[in-house]
Design a protein around this motif. Sequence first.
Motif: not given
Length: 199
Positions: A1-22
């Motif tokens: 099994m992959e060693d998960r270590g202590s790093g993140p399990e999911l990274i949600l990388v958001f983008s969008g125009k200014r004032k789109s509501g990020k």
Amino acid sequence: MEDRGSGPELILVFSGKRKSGKDFITDLIQNRLGSEVCCILRLSGPLKQQYAQEHNLDLDQLLGPGPYKELYRADMIRWGENRRNQDSGFFCRLATSGDQKPVWVVSDARRLSDLQWFRSEFPRQTRCVRVQCSEETRVQRGWSFTPGVDDAESECGLDSGVEFDWIITNEADAPSLDEQLQPILKAAQEAASLVRADP
Ligand SMILES: Nc1ncnc2c1ncn2[C@@H]1O[C@H](COP(=O)(O)OP(=O)(O)O)[C@@H](O)[C@H]1O
Ligand SMILES: C[C@@](O)(CCOP(=O)(O)OP(=O)(O)O)CC(=O)O
């Protein structure tokens, strides 16, 4: 099994125009998941910190939502681009150093190099999310077109050529945010439960 270590399990990388509501949407996600599970990371955080220091500016105001940051935005973009040209992962590395939460929400990716950095450092965990809405809605939220900002890479770098995992339409007449965020929250809850099950 992959060693998960202590790093993140999911990274949600958001983008969008200014004032789109990020910020609105990433805050909502953090509220739903809780701050034990989820942290919000801003690539602009270390950028503003360094810029404020070098230019003797008020960092709190630069970080805040008010008009102060707009006075410096065009110059901050140019300044940040110089840094990125020397080292494209510079701000990504600084923004992500040391956070231990299972879910990272990055609220402000702007360039292909930002996505490439996450995809190359965290290929298994990275998902890209686009927030979109009409120009009319952005105007209602206080946006107006600024040359040197809205036509620069900072705002347009992810307009094409990216396959997003999820696209959220943040408009009054779109399906509710609760409904649209369901698959993202489900993925985040699953990621958090994997970490709990694998101490
Ligand atoms: N779904 C929404 N309902 C109500 N207000 C919203 C919604 N989305 C965004 N806003 C408001 O619009 C403004 C701009 O949103 P923000 O999240 O700061 O955009 P961005 O981070 O993309 O520049 C903020 O005042 C925010 O509270
Ligand atoms: C120089 C910037 O980092 C400024 C970003 O400031 P914010 O992240 O506060 O911007 P909005 O949420 O879109 O209003 C942009 C860049 O090109 O890096």
